[in-house]
Motif scaffolding. Structure first.
Motif, PDB file in Angstrom:
ATOM      1  N   SER A 122       0.846  -1.194   0.000  1.00 40.54           N
ATOM      2  CA  SER A 122       0.000   0.000   0.000  1.00 40.54           C
ATOM      3  C   SER A 122       0.881   1.244   0.000  1.00 40.54           C
ATOM      4  CB  SER A 122      -0.899   0.009   1.236  1.00 40.54           C
ATOM      5  OG  SER A 122      -0.105   0.203   2.411  1.00 40.54           O
ATOM      6  N   GLU A 123       0.292   2.389  -0.239  1.00 41.59           N
ATOM      7  CA  GLU A 123       1.048   3.641  -0.240  1.00 41.59           C
ATOM      8  C   GLU A 123       1.660   3.907   1.131  1.00 41.59           C
ATOM      9  OE1 GLU A 123       1.860   5.496  -2.819  1.00 41.59           O
ATOM     10  OE2 GLU A 123       0.821   4.032  -4.076  1.00 41.59           O
ATOM     11  N   ASP A 124       0.927   3.586   2.189  1.00 39.25           N
ATOM     12  CA  ASP A 124       1.462   3.784   3.544  1.00 39.25           C
ATOM     13  C   ASP A 124       2.648   2.873   3.795  1.00 39.25           C
ATOM     14  OD1 ASP A 124      -0.386   5.733   4.122  1.00 39.25           O
ATOM     15  OD2 ASP A 124      -1.765   4.398   5.182  1.00 39.25           O
ATOM     16  N   GLU A 125       2.567   1.643   3.290  1.00 43.51           N
ATOM     17  CA  GLU A 125       3.680   0.714   3.474  1.00 43.51           C
ATOM     18  C   GLU A 125       4.901   1.165   2.675  1.00 43.51           C
ATOM     19  OE1 GLU A 125       1.265  -3.480   4.277  1.00 43.51           O
ATOM     20  OE2 GLU A 125       1.540  -2.754   2.227  1.00 43.51           O
ATOM     21  N   ALA A 127       5.644   4.146   1.960  1.00 45.57           N
ATOM     22  CA  ALA A 127       6.173   5.368   2.581  1.00 45.57           C
ATOM     23  C   ALA A 127       7.280   5.055   3.582  1.00 45.57           C
ATOM     24  CB  ALA A 127       5.047   6.142   3.262  1.00 45.57           C
ATOM     25  N   GLU A 128       7.289   3.834   4.117  1.00 48.03           N
ATOM     26  CA  GLU A 128       8.335   3.443   5.069  1.00 48.03           C
ATOM     27  C   GLU A 128       9.702   3.339   4.382  1.00 48.03           C
ATOM     28  OE1 GLU A 128       8.133   3.236   8.217  1.00 48.03           O
ATOM     29  OE2 GLU A 128       5.958   3.332   8.489  1.00 48.03           O
ATOM     30  N   LEU A 129       9.702   3.295   3.053  1.00 46.40           N
ATOM     31  CA  LEU A 129      10.952   3.202   2.296  1.00 46.40           C
ATOM     32  C   LEU A 129      11.417   4.565   1.785  1.00 46.40           C
ATOM     33  CD1 LEU A 129      10.093  -0.012   0.297  1.00 46.40           C
ATOM     34  CD2 LEU A 129      12.070   0.230   1.816  1.00 46.40           C
ATOM     35  N   GLU A 130      10.810   5.625   2.279  1.00 44.54           N
ATOM     36  CA  GLU A 130      11.176   6.971   1.827  1.00 44.54           C
ATOM     37  C   GLU A 130      12.681   7.179   1.961  1.00 44.54           C
ATOM     38  OE1 GLU A 130      10.415  11.604   3.121  1.00 44.54           O
ATOM     39  OE2 GLU A 130       8.850  10.134   3.542  1.00 44.54           O
ATOM     40  N   GLY A 131      13.281   7.660   0.896  1.00 45.29           N
ATOM     41  CA  GLY A 131      14.730   7.857   0.872  1.00 45.29           C
ATOM     42  C   GLY A 131      15.442   6.830   0.018  1.00 45.29           C
ATOM     43  N   SER A 132      14.893   5.626  -0.069  1.00 44.58           N
ATOM     44  CA  SER A 132      15.517   4.583  -0.871  1.00 44.58           C
ATOM     45  C   SER A 132      15.145   4.759  -2.341  1.00 44.58           C
ATOM     46  CB  SER A 132      15.074   3.197  -0.394  1.00 44.58           C
ATOM     47  OG  SER A 132      15.621   2.189  -1.228  1.00 44.58           O
ATOM     48  N   THR A 133      16.118   4.598  -3.219  1.00 49.45           N
ATOM     49  CA  THR A 133      15.858   4.738  -4.646  1.00 49.45           C
ATOM     50  C   THR A 133      15.022   3.589  -5.188  1.00 49.45           C
ATOM     51  OG1 THR A 133      17.967   3.643  -5.156  1.00 49.45           O
ATOM     52  CG2 THR A 133      17.964   6.052  -5.062  1.00 49.45           C
ATOM     53  N   VAL A 134      14.795   2.554  -4.389  1.00 52.68           N
ATOM     54  CA  VAL A 134      13.989   1.423  -4.855  1.00 52.68           C
ATOM     55  C   VAL A 134      12.552   1.847  -5.157  1.00 52.68           C
ATOM     56  CG1 VAL A 134      13.154   0.620  -2.592  1.00 52.68           C
ATOM     57  CG2 VAL A 134      13.532  -1.029  -4.448  1.00 52.68           C
ATOM     58  N   VAL A 138       9.585   0.411  -8.655  1.00 46.99           N
ATOM     59  CA  VAL A 138       8.437  -0.477  -8.455  1.00 46.99           C
ATOM     60  C   VAL A 138       7.667  -0.661  -9.755  1.00 46.99           C
ATOM     61  CG1 VAL A 138       6.309  -0.861  -7.175  1.00 46.99           C
ATOM     62  CG2 VAL A 138       8.290   0.175  -6.025  1.00 46.99           C
ATOM     63  N   GLY A 139       7.382   0.436 -10.440  1.00 48.87           N
ATOM     64  CA  GLY A 139       6.766   0.361 -11.759  1.00 48.87           C
ATOM     65  C   GLY A 139       5.287   0.027 -11.785  1.00 48.87           C
ATOM     66  N   ARG A 140       4.573   0.267 -10.706  1.00 53.75           N
ATOM     67  CA  ARG A 140       3.155  -0.095 -10.681  1.00 53.75           C
ATOM     68  C   ARG A 140       2.331   0.764 -11.638  1.00 53.75           C
ATOM     69  NH1 ARG A 140       1.071  -1.131  -4.963  1.00 53.75           N
ATOM     70  NH2 ARG A 140       1.376   1.102  -4.656  1.00 53.75           N
ATOM     71  N   GLU A 141       2.577   2.043 -11.667  1.00 57.01           N
ATOM     72  CA  GLU A 141       1.807   2.925 -12.548  1.00 57.01           C
ATOM     73  C   GLU A 141       2.025   2.555 -14.013  1.00 57.01           C
ATOM     74  OE1 GLU A 141       2.612   6.984 -11.729  1.00 57.01           O
ATOM     75  OE2 GLU A 141       1.858   6.916  -9.671  1.00 57.01           O
ATOM     76  N   GLU A 142       3.281   2.267 -14.373  1.00 56.51           N
ATOM     77  CA  GLU A 142       3.581   1.890 -15.755  1.00 56.51           C
ATOM     78  C   GLU A 142       2.911   0.572 -16.123  1.00 56.51           C
ATOM     79  OE1 GLU A 142       7.005   4.323 -14.162  1.00 56.51           O
ATOM     80  OE2 GLU A 142       5.669   2.760 -13.443  1.00 56.51           O
ATOM     81  N   ALA A 143       2.917  -0.379 -15.178  1.00 59.45           N
ATOM     82  CA  ALA A 143       2.294  -1.681 -15.435  1.00 59.45           C
ATOM     83  C   ALA A 143       0.792  -1.536 -15.618  1.00 59.45           C
ATOM     84  CB  ALA A 143       2.603  -2.638 -14.286  1.00 59.45           C
ATOM     85  N   GLU A 144       0.167  -0.732 -14.793  1.00 55.70           N
ATOM     86  CA  GLU A 144      -1.275  -0.558 -14.887  1.00 55.70           C
ATOM     87  C   GLU A 144      -1.656   0.187 -16.166  1.00 55.70           C
ATOM     88  OE1 GLU A 144      -2.549   1.160 -11.197  1.00 55.70           O
ATOM     89  OE2 GLU A 144      -2.145  -0.695 -10.070  1.00 55.70           O
ATOM     90  N   GLU A 145      -0.815   1.101 -16.599  1.00 53.46           N
ATOM     91  CA  GLU A 145      -1.058   1.800 -17.867  1.00 53.46           C
ATOM     92  C   GLU A 145      -0.953   0.818 -19.029  1.00 53.46           C
ATOM     93  OE1 GLU A 145       0.798   5.491 -20.516  1.00 53.46           O
ATOM     94  OE2 GLU A 145       1.551   5.078 -18.502  1.00 53.46           O
TER      95      GLU A 145
END
Length: 471
Positions: A122-125, A127-134, A138-145
């Motif tokens: 989820s977006e909240d989950e 958010a715990e990775l804020e700062g990491s270039t990973v 993720v590519g979710r938006e591109e995959a859904e498009e």
């Protein structure tokens, strides 16, 4: 052995797979299903040999032959293989079919709701990775498009082929909808191999799919490999490897495997951020961990530091890319800065005239660390560390508490990256201290030599005067 495992084993052997009698399926905590040695296995033992006809690829499936060739070839990226997996997953088992039906194989794969890879966070989950270039990978938006604009219209147009027995709109969505698109894409990301036609055993040393950038590889070379993808992987623990022969793929032991030990394949030991993105887990002690710094961060630092203008900074960055410098720099657990990063920092410190001279050589400047480069390196590492919303100490305290699994893994990723940045900064600061000490010692020595020369000069003049007087 469960019924699904038995059905899968029967399917394999019926289609020509040979399996070492000293291995068995087993469940491993935090890893799921894997293979275990039931007796000692010597090095270079064939654990299993799988015919290439059992691979799930764009050339082994029946689906491409049922569709217009021009429309099929127009599909890009992984979409053809994802469509094949969605189609083959819904086909009933048929022992006499050729090409084979893969129903027993798909029945053994993880369930759609079982993944912890980043695509399903989820977006909240996230958010715990804020700062990491990973987060940018993720590519979710591109995959859904891709599903919305390309795959789903293709499915609707060729519904009769994809669901030959007919079915409701609800059934069509369940088989080819967005959720299933994400599921099959994640299976490819986490379990596929890079298998080119005609690859030899010698080639296979460099051809695990994890060594490839999934955005660049040809989908025709991507394969789902039954049995091989059951093996788990763990940093530094690999004891087996997949070798490619003209007609088979052979999983072979690469070291002695004691009875009762898990059999691990090699996946090139990716850092924890990539483990989490692709496979949904991290290693507690990952010697291959790393942190990334983007070239754009280097540009921003020099622009905001008043060392260059935005246009000039972008121009220098573009030139670096043209010389072969990548747009991302990786720092390993040792904290050592790469020669490419040091050379890039030096590039932004060159005067305009020196830069033009360097351009004539068509290569970045030598990656020599000095006091000025070191000062900017410390600033860069400080800036990069500031992109995380928590400190090392705060993360260490959080890990000592009870946490949800995904939050714990996110903290492990960001903490590992911050520790590397801290080690890198300490290393550069230590270099700068040594530089100051060395400069001070050199200055002191120079001053001492000057005093000695002055004394020597004075003595010589005095003696000469005395001798002159005596004469």
């Amino acid at each position: 052995m469960s019924q699904a495992e038995q059905d899968f084993t029967n399917w394999l052997t019926t289609h020509g797979t040979s399996i070492c009698p000293d291995v068995a399926f087993s469940a491993f905590e935090g890893m799921g299903r894997g293979l275990i040695a039931t007796a000692d296995i010597q090095p270079d033992t064939v654990i299993f040999s799988l015919p290439r006809t059992l691979l799930v690829t764009t050339s082994t499936s029946l689906l491409p032959t049922l569709l217009p060739a021009d429309e099929w070839s127009a599909l890009g990226g992984w979409s053809p293989l994802i469509l094949i997996m969605m189609y083959e997953r819904s086909r009933p088992a048929d022992p006499a079919a050729f090409p084979p039906t893969w129903a027993p194989y798909f029945a053994l794969l993880p369930a759609p709701n079982s993944f912890d890879s980043l695509m399903f966070w989820s977006e909240d989950e996230l958010a715990e990775l804020e700062g990491s270039t990973v987060l940018g990978k993720v590519g979710r938006e591109e995959a859904e498009e891709e599903w919305r604009d390309v795959v789903w219209p293709f499915v609707l147009k060729h519904r009769a082929v994809l669901m030959p027995g007919g079915g409701s709109d609800e059934e069509l969505g369940a088989r080819f909808g967005l959720e299933m698109f994400h599921y099959c894409g994640t299976l490819i990301l986490s379990r596929s191999f890079h298998v080119e036609t005609g690859m030899s055993r010698e080639d296979s040393d460099e051809e695990d799919s994890d060594d490839e950038d999934e955005e660049k590889e040809d989908v025709g070379d991507v394969a789902m490999v039954p049995m091989a993808d059951i093996l788990n992987a763990k940093s530094g623990c690999d004891n087996a490897r997949l070798f490619y022969e003209p007609l088979t793929l052979n999983m072979m032991s690469t070291s002695f495997i004691p009875s009762g030990s898990q059999i691990f394949n090699t996946y090139a030991d990716p850092p924890n951020a990539d483990l989490l993105r692709r496979y949904g887990h991290v290693d507690d002690d990952n010697a291959a961990d790393e942190v990334e710094i983007g070239l754009e961060t280097v540009v921003e630092m020099f622009v905001e530091g008043g060392k260059t203008t935005e246009s000039e900074g972008e121009a220098r960055a573009e030139w670096l890319l043209e010389t072969g410098i990548e747009d991302t720099f990786s720092i390993p657990v040792s904290g050592e800065l790469s020669p490419e990063l040091v050379a890039s920092l030096r590039t932004f410190l060159l005067s305009s005239s020196d830069l033009e001279k360097q351009k004539k050589k068509d290569t970045p400047p030598r990656p020599k660390m000095d006091a000025e480069v070191g000062k900017w390196a410390v600033e860069l590492l400080t800036r990069r560390a500031a992109t995380y919303k928590t400190s090392i100490q705060e993360d260490e305290q959080l890990l000592a508490t009870e946490l949800a699994p995904r939050k714990k893994m996110a903290i492990q990723v960001r903490l590992g990256e911050k520790r590397i940045l801290h080690a890198a900064k300490e290393g550069v600061e230590e270099f700068l201290k040594e530089e100051v000490t060395a400069a001070g010692a050199a200055k002191q020595e120079k001053g001492k030599r000057g005093r000695d020369d002055a004394k020597g000069s004075g003595k010589g003049s005095s003696g000469g005067a005395k001798r002159a007087k005596a004469a």
